[in-house]
Write an enzyme that holds these catalytic residues in place. Structure first.
Site, mmCIF file in Angstrom:
data_model
loop_
_atom_site.group_PDB
_atom_site.id
_atom_site.type_symbol
_atom_site.label_atom_id
_atom_site.label_comp_id
_atom_site.label_asym_id
_atom_site.label_seq_id
_atom_site.Cartn_x
_atom_site.Cartn_y
_atom_site.Cartn_z
ATOM 1 N N GLY A 537 0.791 -1.209 0.000
ATOM 2 C CA GLY A 537 0.000 0.000 0.000
ATOM 3 C C GLY A 537 0.827 1.264 0.000
ATOM 4 O O GLY A 537 0.359 2.320 -0.404
ATOM 5 N N PHE A 538 2.019 1.154 0.460
ATOM 6 C CA PHE A 538 2.833 2.353 0.539
ATOM 7 C C PHE A 538 3.675 2.566 -0.704
ATOM 8 O O PHE A 538 4.221 3.627 -0.919
ATOM 9 C CB PHE A 538 3.765 2.291 1.745
ATOM 10 C CG PHE A 538 3.025 2.209 3.035
ATOM 11 C CD1 PHE A 538 2.224 3.259 3.456
ATOM 12 C CD2 PHE A 538 3.129 1.095 3.835
ATOM 13 C CE1 PHE A 538 1.538 3.197 4.650
ATOM 14 C CE2 PHE A 538 2.448 1.024 5.041
ATOM 15 C CZ PHE A 538 1.648 2.070 5.450
ATOM 16 N N GLY A 539 3.823 1.528 -1.491
ATOM 17 C CA GLY A 539 4.662 1.674 -2.661
ATOM 18 C C GLY A 539 5.249 0.336 -3.041
ATOM 19 O O GLY A 539 4.927 -0.699 -2.470
ATOM 20 N N VAL A 541 8.559 -2.262 -3.967
ATOM 21 C CA VAL A 541 9.898 -2.542 -3.462
ATOM 22 C C VAL A 541 10.733 -3.150 -4.586
ATOM 23 O O VAL A 541 10.269 -4.044 -5.295
ATOM 24 C CB VAL A 541 9.843 -3.512 -2.274
ATOM 25 C CG1 VAL A 541 11.228 -3.740 -1.710
ATOM 26 C CG2 VAL A 541 8.911 -2.979 -1.214
ATOM 27 N N ASP A 650 -0.177 -2.573 10.958
ATOM 28 C CA ASP A 650 -0.335 -3.472 9.820
ATOM 29 C C ASP A 650 0.493 -4.743 10.000
ATOM 30 O O ASP A 650 1.302 -5.110 9.159
ATOM 31 C CB ASP A 650 0.045 -2.742 8.523
ATOM 32 C CG ASP A 650 -0.490 -3.478 7.288
ATOM 33 O OD1 ASP A 650 -1.342 -4.376 7.453
ATOM 34 O OD2 ASP A 650 -0.044 -3.165 6.168
#
Ligand SMILES: *[C@@H]1O[C@H](CO)[C@@H](O)[C@H](O)[C@H]1NC(C)=O
Ligand SMILES: *[C@@H]1O[C@H](CO)[C@@H](O)[C@H](O)[C@H]1NC(C)=O
Ligand SMILES: *[C@@H]1O[C@H](CO)[C@@H](O)[C@H](O)[C@H]1NC(C)=O
Ligand SMILES: *[C@@H]1O[C@H](CO)[C@@H](O)[C@H](O)[C@H]1NC(C)=O
Ligand SMILES: *[C@@H]1O[C@H](CO)[C@@H](O)[C@H](O)[C@H]1NC(C)=O
Ligand SMILES: *[C@@H]1O[C@H](CO)[C@@H](O)[C@H](O)[C@H]1NC(C)=O
Ligand SMILES: *[C@@H]1O[C@H](CO)[C@@H](O)[C@H](O)[C@H]1NC(C)=O
Ligand SMILES: *[C@@H]1O[C@H](CO)[C@@H](O)[C@H](O)[C@H]1NC(C)=O
Ligand SMILES: *[C@@H]1O[C@H](CO)[C@@H](O)[C@H](O)[C@H]1NC(C)=O
Ligand SMILES: *[C@@H]1O[C@H](CO)[C@@H](O)[C@H](O)[C@H]1NC(C)=O
Ligand SMILES: *[C@@H]1O[C@H](CO)[C@@H](O)[C@H](O)[C@H]1NC(C)=O
Length: 837
Positions: A537-539, A541, A650
């Protein structure tokens, strides 16, 4: 100090073991004599006003006089539970009796190892002087010289001598000086005085003076020793004679080539025993003189006079302390960002500064310099580096890990490229030269560790089946720690750097800053963000390579945050270090780009190992237990041990990463905070991953207990080897937690144990205990869930589960279950409900 008071103790009964001559005149002792450190056996014991006690065994009193005399025997300072076998200056009256008056120890045999009451000292029949503690253990001895000893004497100048039949010296205390010289005493080449740790603890410290070819040199021990003062002769040494430094005529005289007569054979004026020179614990060599009126021994002359005055002593401000006038400070950064040093103990005590991250020779690529302008270093015997400009000077230091700082000096008349560079292998006190009249410009560059100093694990946020990765990093050459730059600018702008203000500094706010990378560098190291390892969700990798090492680079999708806030969060995350937390090793903040660099974790995320999607062999039970404990410890640290409480929000198997040995580490902590920093509605947006979210997300205030719930889910997944929500299963068993509720009610918990693993089945009892712990964690009411420290106690067996409360788990109507909410299922595809958007 106060009126003269005569205070002495004469015990009428002569002790049987005391074999010295009659009365108080006991100049020599014969062989085979044993003295016991006990008031009753040493009849001349004296208790002084200040609580000191002396128990002389020999007193020098060739002619009774009122004044100073030397004695040898046991000596103690308050509280007098530990004794030294020593030579001390005492005062005697005309009857040669010891009277009160501030005795001074000028030599001791056992300075680092005091003995107790009833210790013994013996002049053996073999001519050896031996000190044993009360339990008989050998503490010290003169050893055997091979020459016959006839007796022992304390001489008029305070020399304890073992002599032979010809009255020649076999052994003398003057050959083994401690920290004090008395008039007539010499130091010859090879001898040294070593300072005591403190006035009350006589263990040697690292400061010493010794005699070299042309004089007296004062050093602080390190490899190599650092020279802070020297007293040399103007004469030139011509012959091969041994250089001698003698305390005479109230000063230290250097004899290069003349053979000075044996001090024992000179008759010294009696007044000379009213002085001594001592190397004190602060490294000052001071001459003290008896003040008859005050009955004290004030320092009357300073022998060591280094160039920078009091600031020139190596330990004046402790290691890494900067001395300005009478003040000590630590090398600091500016206010807002991180620092590299913190004071040891109370800053007022000037004990020095300690790096927040110790220099690691295994991580030399993370070495940077802190620039200290107008600062110099005392070491007189510089280790010169072949470099004439500042950059070469720093480079030379970076190349060798033994180098811990460089001092670059340039005389005002010299050109830019005509400076002097020398390095330091251990950094003692630094000198601010702002107030000093010097004809050169001096800058000290202190080496600091900016990257990780111990290898940590990876992190990366990934969605469902992320094969997360993360590795160890090698910081790029271009890595410039923000703070170093900031401090340089700061120092240039404000010369009053070391002034008062810094005293109020709150060191606690300083943490280490992770390495900073340019976007260009990270693009190169990931080959243009080519190899994606996972997505969350944050980006996303990506795999990257910095130097030889693999890293995981996370590119955050949200760049809504200002750079300043981002840096603040990165600093917070970067400062959190725990063996069960994946470590952030660097970042990039350029224009709208926000990237985080983590270490590579070879075994990827936990879901790979428990959901059997990768054909991995099932984990055995001990490994699963260890993983559970690791996660609990990581979370406990975030919740309860960090400076600021951090809720992960999370927790799920994808965010638990495994290293080579299946040690588990929690990844991606702090990110939700990072993303939401400027959103006041933070908690109105649900975040987390379906199946792992606590019920209170729907109703009430969010606390760190939501992580405890998610932890419970993860424990259940580890035990049952399946995903919490598995829509490929029939509906009645698709939700693991609902299933658990039913099995708990029906007392059929063993049905849920992972059947892939025989090991698990074999440990059924233990497994069920862990399930009960999970149930406790899964209680709908967050307040009733255990804290993570309680969880650890249960896992360690230090406390038991409150089984009474567990009925609340299965009795409850499961309507509250988040998994059933439509709000949730709408986005159930995305691993994280609310992104940064
Ligand atoms: C030491 O020994 C000598 C000769 O053996 C003797 O004359 C003398 O009295 C002894 N001294 C003491 C204090 O016992
Ligand atoms: C030292 O020895 C004496 C005599 O043997 C004894 O009375 C005393 O208790 C001992 N003191 C200690 C501290 O052992
Ligand atoms: C040693 O010194 C003592 C006292 O100072 C003296 O009586 C004796 O004669 C000396 N012995 C020798 C061998 O010089
Ligand atoms: C004396 O100092 C040394 C070195 O600092 C220390 O190890 C020792 O414990 C101290 N001893 C006492 C009695 O404080
Ligand atoms: C010692 O050296 C000085 C100067 O170097 C010289 O004048 C003197 O004669 C020398 N003395 C001896 C005993 O060699
Ligand atoms: C020490 O003082 C004495 C007498 O005052 C003098 O004779 C001698 O030369 C002095 N010694 C030195 C080394 O200055
Ligand atoms: C640090 O910041 C505070 C307030 O932000 C300020 O008062 C103080 O002077 C600053 N200290 C330094 C060393 O700049
Ligand atoms: C440091 O913080 C103060 C207020 O806390 C702010 O005014 C100042 O601009 C900051 N300085 C830097 C270099 O960020
Ligand atoms: C100065 O340093 C060098 C190299 O470490 C060493 O060999 C030499 O003895 C030192 N000189 C003094 C006076 O300490
Ligand atoms: C010092 O460095 C210069 C240039 O790097 C080199 O030419 C010179 O030989 C070096 N001198 C020594 C003593 O190593
Ligand atoms: C680093 O410096 C130390 C001390 O000067 C020296 O002994 C060592 O050989 C140097 N190491 C390297 C790799 O140059």
């Amino acid at each position: 100090m106060g009126p003269v008071s005569l205070f002495f103790l004469i015990l009428a009964t002569p002790a049987p073991l005391f074999t010295a001559a009659q009365g108080f005149g006991y100049p020599t002792a014969n062989l085979s004599t044993l003295w016991v450190n006990h008031d009753a056996s040493l009849p001349h014991s004296v208790h002084y006003k200040g609580g000191l006690a002396a128990r002389p065994i020999l007193l020098h009193s060739q002619s009774a006089h009122y004044g100073q005399s030397f004695a040898t025997g046991f000596f103690c300072a308050p509280p007098c539970d530990m004794f030294y076998f020593a030579v001390f200056i005492v005062r005697t009256d005309r009857g040669a009796r010891i009277i009160d008056g501030n005795p001074q120890v000028v030599w001791s045999a056992n300075r680092a190892r005091p003995v107790s009451e009833n210790a013994t000292v013996e002049l053996t029949s073999g001519g050896e002087l031996v000190l044993r503690d009360a339990d008989g253990s050998l503490v010290w001895s003169t050893g055997r010289s091979g020459r016959p000893v006839a007796g022992m004497v304390i001489t008029n100048i305070g020399n304890l001598v073992l002599f032979d039949l010809m009255n020649a010296t076999v052994w003398q205390s003057f050959d083994h000086p401690t920290d004090t010289l008395v008039p007539g005493q010499s130091l010859v080449e090879g001898m040294r005085l070593t300072a005591s740790t403190s006035a009350t603890n006589w263990t040697e410290n690292q400061l010493y003076v010794n005699v070299r070819q042309d004089g007296l040199y004062a050093y602080v021990a390190s490899a190599p020793p650092q020279l802070y003062y020297m007293l040399t002769s103007n004469e030139e040494k011509t012959g091969n004679e041994i250089t001698k430094v003698t305390f005479m005529n109230s000063s230290l005289c250097i004899f290069l080539n003349s053979t000075y007569p044996d001090p024992n054979s000179i008759s010294w004026p009696t007044t000379t025993s009213s002085q001594f020179i001592r190397l004190e614990s602060d490294g000052h060599l001071r001459m003290h003189e008896w003040d008859m009126a005050e009955e004290t021994w004030p320092a009357v002359e300073e022998v060591t006079k280094p160039k920078f005055g009091d600031c020139g002593f190596p330990t004046v401000c402790g290691e890494y302390g900067i001395c300005t006038g009478r003040k000590c400070t630590c090398p600091l950064q500016d206010n807002n960002s991180s620092g590299y040093f913190k004071p040891i103990g109370d800053p007022k005590d000037n004990l020095g500064c300690t790096p927040l991250t110790p220099i690691s020779c295994k991580e030399m690529q993370h070495h940077q310099f802190l620039t200290l302008d107008e600062v110099s270093y005392f070491d007189v015997n510089h280790s010169f580096v072949n470099a004439t400009n500042q950059d070469d000077c720093k480079q030379a230091c970076l190349k060798n890990c033994s180098c811990r700082a460089v001092n670059f000096r340039r005389y005002f008349e010299q050109t830019e490229t005509d400076g002097h560079c020398f390095w330091v292998t251990k950094v003692f006190s630094l000198q601010s030269i702002k107030l000093e009249p010097v004809n050169y410009k001096s800058t000290v560059f202190i080496k600091v560790q900016v990257g990780p100093s111990n290898s940590a694990a990876p992190s990366a946020h990934s969605a469902n089946n992320s094969n997360l990765i993360l590795g160890t990093t090698i910081p790029a050459i271009i890595t410039v720690v923000l703070l170093v730059v900031a401090v340089t600018i700061y120092l240039q702008r404000r010369r009053a750097y070391y002034d008062k203000k810094d005293e109020d500094f709150n060191f606690d706010q300083f943490a280490r800053m992770p390495a900073r990378f340019s976007f260009q560098k990270l693009r190169e190291c990931t080959q243009g963000f080519n190899k994606k390892l996972g997505e969350g969700g944050f980006g996303s990798v990506y795999e990257g390579k910095l130097g030889e090492e693999r890293v995981a680079v996370k590119r955050l999708e949200s760049a809504r945050q200002g750079k300043k806030e981002f840096l603040a969060e990165v600093q917070t995350i970067g400062s959190i270090e725990h063996i069960n937390l994946v470590r952030l090793i660097g970042f990039c903040a350029e224009k709208s780009q926000r990237l985080l660099v983590y270490e590579y974790m070879p075994r990827g995320s936990l879901d790979r190992w428990i959901h059997y999607r990768h054909n991995n062999a099932p984990l055995d039970w001990p490994t699963r237990c260890r993983i559970i404990l690791d996660i609990a410890k990581g979370l406990c640290y975030l919740h309860e041990e960090c400076r600021q409480k951090i809720a992960h929000l999370d927790i799920k198997p994808q965010n638990i990463l495994l290293d080579e040995k299946f040690n588990a580490k929690v990844a991606d902590f702090g990110l939700s905070k990072l993303i939401d920093r400027d959103q006041s509605k933070v908690m109105t947006v649900m975040r987390g991953t379906p199946g792992y979210m606590a019920p209170e997300w729907l109703t009430s205030q969010i606390t760190e207990k939501v992580d405890v719930y998610s932890f419970g889910v993860v424990v259940m997944e580890l035990i049952s080897g399946r995903k919490n929500i598995d829509n490929s299963l029939p509906e009645e068993s698709s939700n693991l937690i609902n299933l658990l509720r039913g099995k708990a009610r029906d007392n059929q918990l063993s049905d849920l144990i992972d059947k892939h693993s025989e090991d698990m089945v074999a440990h059924q009892e233990q497994v069920i205990q862990k399930m009960k712990l999970a149930m406790w964690c899964l209680l709908n009411d967050g307040c009733q869930r255990p804290s993570m420290s309680t969880v650890i106690k249960v896992l360690d067996g230090a406390r038991s589960i409150e089984t009474a409360i567990l009925h609340r788990f299965h009795d409850i109507n499961s309507a509250m279950s988040v998994q059933d909410t439509s709000a949730y299922s709408v986005k159930a595809q995305a691993s994280v409900l609310s992104g940064p958007r």
